[in-house]
Write an enzyme that holds these catalytic residues in place. Structure first.
Site, PDB file in Angstrom:
ATOM      1  N   GLU A 163      -5.929 -13.352  -3.682  1.00 54.06           N
ATOM      2  CA  GLU A 163      -5.465 -13.981  -4.925  1.00 54.06           C
ATOM      3  C   GLU A 163      -5.846 -13.144  -6.145  1.00 54.06           C
ATOM      4  O   GLU A 163      -5.100 -13.065  -7.113  1.00 54.06           O
ATOM      5  CB  GLU A 163      -6.103 -15.377  -5.047  1.00 54.06           C
ATOM      6  CG  GLU A 163      -5.779 -16.103  -6.338  1.00 54.06           C
ATOM      7  CD  GLU A 163      -6.314 -17.522  -6.355  1.00 54.06           C
ATOM      8  OE1 GLU A 163      -7.289 -17.795  -5.613  1.00 54.06           O
ATOM      9  OE2 GLU A 163      -5.753 -18.365  -7.072  1.00 54.06           O
ATOM     10  N   GLU A 181      -5.638 -26.982  -2.314  1.00 54.31           N
ATOM     11  CA  GLU A 181      -4.569 -26.870  -3.303  1.00 54.31           C
ATOM     12  C   GLU A 181      -3.229 -26.833  -2.577  1.00 54.31           C
ATOM     13  O   GLU A 181      -2.523 -27.811  -2.547  1.00 54.31           O
ATOM     14  CB  GLU A 181      -4.779 -25.633  -4.171  1.00 54.31           C
ATOM     15  CG  GLU A 181      -3.707 -25.503  -5.234  1.00 54.31           C
ATOM     16  CD  GLU A 181      -4.147 -24.721  -6.450  1.00 54.31           C
ATOM     17  OE1 GLU A 181      -5.249 -24.191  -6.455  1.00 54.31           O
ATOM     18  OE2 GLU A 181      -3.355 -24.653  -7.406  1.00 54.31           O
TER      19      GLU A 181
END
Ligand code: BGC
Length: 900
Positions: A756, A488
């Site tokens: 995260e 990503e």
């Protein structure tokens, strides 16, 4: 008093810049108290000798009565391309005595006119003549082990003769891709993955290298090695179009300017006369990793002695509309080596090396192998229960480097054009247990100067602080990314607007984010929409080019933060229109002042713990805050009318917010922690309901046995709002909590970065959904702002820290704390201890600033400074006493407060 830390455009001695105007900054050092600058004189010359004789032939500002030291525009003779400017400054103090001139600093202009560029983009063209031989010899070799369509890096070179003594030589180089440049076998600079990521359709940065000492009279060679990088390699998790975002393959652009002692000049530039070959790097991709075959090394290919007759001519590629621009910020560098800590063996038999630190970078491998022995390094952040490398969370990012040994002696290798997010390295193909010396972690990130330090009596908070810094290092890599690990690695706007306030404490992010703001406005749509990620690429555009609340709002929040921390109004002026367009876009879609429309992907309080805040409430709160920031910025650049209109806008939004979401008993619609936090922090409640709303917030936390439920957005406000609203004990309780969910929980599981997700890994559930579970995502690290600003108590009270607030909040579980912050104006430090009913606070306030110091003590406390009554101390004025705080105004200097 001494001017120190001279900066030009937020950087130290930058070369190849093209900013207009050029702005100069210095900090001050001085003994004693209440030291002030009352005037300055800047001298700029085109030669250091001149300057030392006191001649500013480019600019002599003369004595200017001013207390400013930040971002003073250069107002001397017009500057031309490639001009080097040497400068120094002296200052006058409060008694009109002047300092010595500072040490000399410099900046150098880049290529300012398009006509300065003679170079052509060069790269690989399909081999012209003997295509069959080419295919056999090269093509298969480079594609057989490459199952994902990568292009091998190109080696390109050009010999040239020098027949006279050289005065000065400079290389300007860049790539549509990533590159290293060389002259006579020496690599230019030590930056990595240059030129970094911008939207290459719009702008490409070039780099400038002084190579005067590299040239010799006789035969010379200039060379470039170019890989795919962000230009044509994998990025952004776009599985339909994983590669080739900006173009099918990389290309190189360089020109060398040689100025001879006799005054003549020669330019050697990339053109069709350069020759090209592939070499030992079979492929090198940011996500996939690198494959390197040492048997194919080209040797001294970048040196004059090399015979390149068998190389092919390069292809000349077309220019496009992209603007070539000069240096804007710190390049990516290897900043630290992390030695291997231990080696373990997974049940499968695989050898795993633990570096003890989750990081972004690469590995340096040291081996003695047989010829053709293939060593594979797989990178991962975590281990599975059976001790094997956990890579499911990396998605399609293979993060695997392969080294094929030449078999000659000890071989030391590290990949060139890839970067991984990892802590563990699985080593395959070595036969026996790898030694610790075999693997070293090489930490890579944009090399911003560190500016903060924090240390207190709680090891947990110290670890948290360290993890925050590692999260920042791992994700400030050319652009602020969400994560360095999975497929990503995008410039998510929401993430950075939450974290910027912390980031600007720990490192000097002024130029890094100034550059990224340009990326963001490059990505703004014609309708004024700031996207979810920046830079954009043609393939990710459709998905993420729509602006979501709190994501697109980064376009307003980031410039404001830079303005506040560094006193930079330039970033505000440059992007003011873009910000106005974004604000106008929101307003035109939401005429009744509730932000309900055009919210697109609307991620809201992303990754909260089952505590979904009303999306419209959150969006509206952010809009209101942006209106406040716009008003402040408008005022800072002298746009009074706009400031008035944004203040009015804020009032209207606030009224609409109260009508729609605030109940009479101080509860909020959807009533989550994040709802209360935003309403309190963004001033969206009637005054009398603020304490009540804060109690609802506290009640929610208590109903969860002292736990948080916030996602990406709410978390930033959590401890700050609790402390500010009189619930400091609870803020400390959350920060020191070790049971799930909390920061401490991840630390107890061995986290060395910020995760995260709160539940990235839990004892009960193991790993969270592998599709989105990074262990190096900085967002939840936004608590760093509370550590510096509230625990240690260092805050800016006016832009650029000209006025400082020192307001520590000691709390349960921490009895001493020490922090410093290197502002552009100078060093600020605060150190407190709180035990046995005594509170001590030492502060350091840089010259030319003042600070308001809040001592968190009883109204009737006795305050001493440096052992004597505070009221008799030089530079100390008590301004207020109320319950719980004694407020004191100080000038610059060191102060030691003691309170009984
Ligand atoms: C990213 C985030 C980002 C989010 C938006 C994720 O995939 O990793 O950090 O802000 O998407 O929903």
């Amino acid at each position: 008093m001494r001017p120190v830390g001279l900066k030009c455009e937020h950087m130290t001695d930058p070369v190849g810049i093209d900013a207009d105007p050029i702005r100069l900054t210095w900090g001050l050092q001085a003994e004693g108290r209440c030291r002030r600058q009352t005037a300055y004189q800047i001298m700029v010359a085109d030669d250091p000798e001149r300057l030392s004789r006191g001649e500013g032939n480019l600019w002599d500002s003369d004595k200017i009565a001013s207390d400013n030291t930040l971002l003073i525009p250069y107002e001397g003779r017009p500057l031309s391309s490639r001009q080097r400017c040497w400068w120094q400054v002296r200052v006058w103090d409060e008694s009109d005595a002047h300092s010595e001139f500072s040490d000399t600093a410099f900046w150098e202009m880049g290529l300012l006119e398009p006509s300065d560029w003679h170079a052509q983009w060069i790269g690989f063209q399909n081999p012209p003549i003997d295509a069959t031989a080419f295919e056999e010899e090269w093509f298969r070799a480079y594609y057989q082990d490459n199952d994902f369509g990568a292009v091998p890096p190109f080696h390109m070179r050009k010999p040239f003769a020098i027949d006279r003594p050289v005065q000065r030589a400079t290389v300007y180089a860049t790539a549509r891709g990533v590159y290293h440049a060389f002259v006579n076998g020496r690599r230019l600079g030590d930056a990595e993955l240059q030129p970094g990521w911008t939207d290459y359709r719009v702008r490409i940065e070039y780099q400038t290298f002084d190579v005067t000492d590299f040239l010799t009279v006789g035969e010379n060679v200039i060379a470039g090695l170019v890989g795919e990088g962000w230009y044509s390699g994998r990025l952004g998790g776009e599985e339909k179009h994983p590669t080739g975002h900006y173009g099918p393959r990389p290309s190189f652009l360089a020109q060398l300017h040689v100025e001879f002692e006799d005054g003549s000049e020669q330019i050697i530039a990339t053109d069709s006369s350069w020759r090209l070959s592939f070499g030992a790097i079979i492929y090198s991709d940011l996500h996939m990793g690198e494959r390197y075959d040492a048997r194919r090394e080209l040797g001294a290919w970048h040196s004059p002695c090399f015979d390149a007759n068998a190389w092919w001519p390069v292809g000349v590629e077309t220019h496009d509309d992209a603007v070539l621009c000069g240096r804007t910020t710190h390049p990516i560098m290897v900043t630290e080596d992390v030695p291997a800590r231990s080696v373990s063996r997974a049940r499968s038999g695989a050898w795993i090396v633990d570096l003890g630190q989750n990081m972004a970078g690469r590995v340096r491998l040291r081996v003695r192998g047989r010829e053709a022995q293939e060593i594979r390094l797989r990178h991962g952040e975590m281990l599975d229960a059976d001790g094997s490398l956990y890579t499911e969370n990396l998605g399609s990012a293979r993060a695997e480097d392969t080294y094929i040994c030449s078999g000659i002696g000890e071989e030391v290798w590290e990949p060139t054009f890839t970067i991984h997010g990892f802590r563990y390295v699985e080593v395959m193909g070595v036969g026996k247990e790898p030694s610790l010396e075999m693997v070293t972690g090489r930490v890579m990130h944009s090399a911003m100067p560190p500016t903060g330090s924090f240390e207190c009596s709680s090891e947990l908070l110290n670890t948290l602080h360290r993890n925050i810094i590692w999260g920042q290092r791992g994700n400030f890599v050319s652009i602020p990314t969400d994560c360095p690990n999975r497929n990503e690695r995008l410039g998510w706007t929401g993430d950075i607007q939450v974290f910027v306030h912390t980031a600007a404490y720990t490192m000097d992010v002024a130029s890094f984010l100034t550059k990224w703001m340009v990326d963001l406005t490059d990505a703004q749509s014609d309708a004024g929409v700031f996207p979810d990620v920046a830079p954009l690429t043609p393939f990710i555009e459709p998905a993420f080019s729509k602006g979501s609340p709190a994501w697109g709002d980064a376009g307003v929040i980031v410039p404001w933060s830079i303005y506040r921390r560094y006193g930079d109004t330039g970033i505000v002026a440059r992007h003011f229109e873009a910000m106005e367009n974004w604000m106008a876009f929101i307003r035109s879609n939401n005429p009744d002042h509730l932000r309900r429309n055009a919210t697109f992907r609307d991620y809201s309080d992303w990754l909260n713990l089952d505590a979904r805040v009303d999306k419209e409430l959150l969006a509206t709160a952010y809009w209101a805050w942006c209106a406040v920031l716009m008003a402040e910025m408008a005022e800072a650049i002298g746009r009074e009318n706009r400031a008035v209109s944004y203040r009015r806008l804020f009032d209207s939004i606030k009224n609409a917010f109260i009508d729609a979401y605030v109940f009479d008993d101080g509860r909020l619609k959807s009533g989550t922690q994040t709802a209360y936090l935003l309403a309190l922090d963004f001033d969206l409640l009637p005054e009398d309901l603020r304490p009540v709303a804060a109690r609802h917030l506290v009640a929610d936390i208590e109903s969860r046995q002292g736990h948080l439920s916030t996602g990406f957005l709410g978390v930033r406000h959590l401890c700050r709002v609790l402390t500010d609203s009189g619930h400091n004990d609870l803020a400390y309780r959350l920060a020191l909590e070790e049971t799930y969910p909390s920061w401490g929980y991840s630390i107890r599981q061995g986290a060395t970065t910020i995760w995260e997700r709160w539940d990235g890994w839990t004892e009960h559930e193991g790993f969270q959904n592998a599709a989105m579970n990074s262990f190096n995502h900085y967002c939840f690290g936004s608590i760093g702002e509370w550590l510096y600003g509230h625990v240690a108590g260092i805050q800016e009270a006016s832009p650029g820290f000209r006025k400082i607030l020192i307001k520590p909040y000691p709390g349960p579980g921490v009895d001493r704390c020490r922090a410093e912050y290197h502002a552009h104006v100078g060093r600020i430090a605060a150190e407190w201890s709180n035990s046995n009913g005594e509170f001590h606070l030492n502060v350091e306030v840089p010259p030319n600033t003042t600070a308001t110091v809040h001592l968190p003590v009883r109204r009737d406390a006795v305050v001493l400074e440096s052992g004597g009554p505070a009221e008799r101390s030089e530079g100390v004025t008590e301004i207020d006493r109320r319950d719980g705080v004694v407020s004191i105004e100080v000038g610059s200097g060191r102060f030691e407060f003691e309170v009984r």
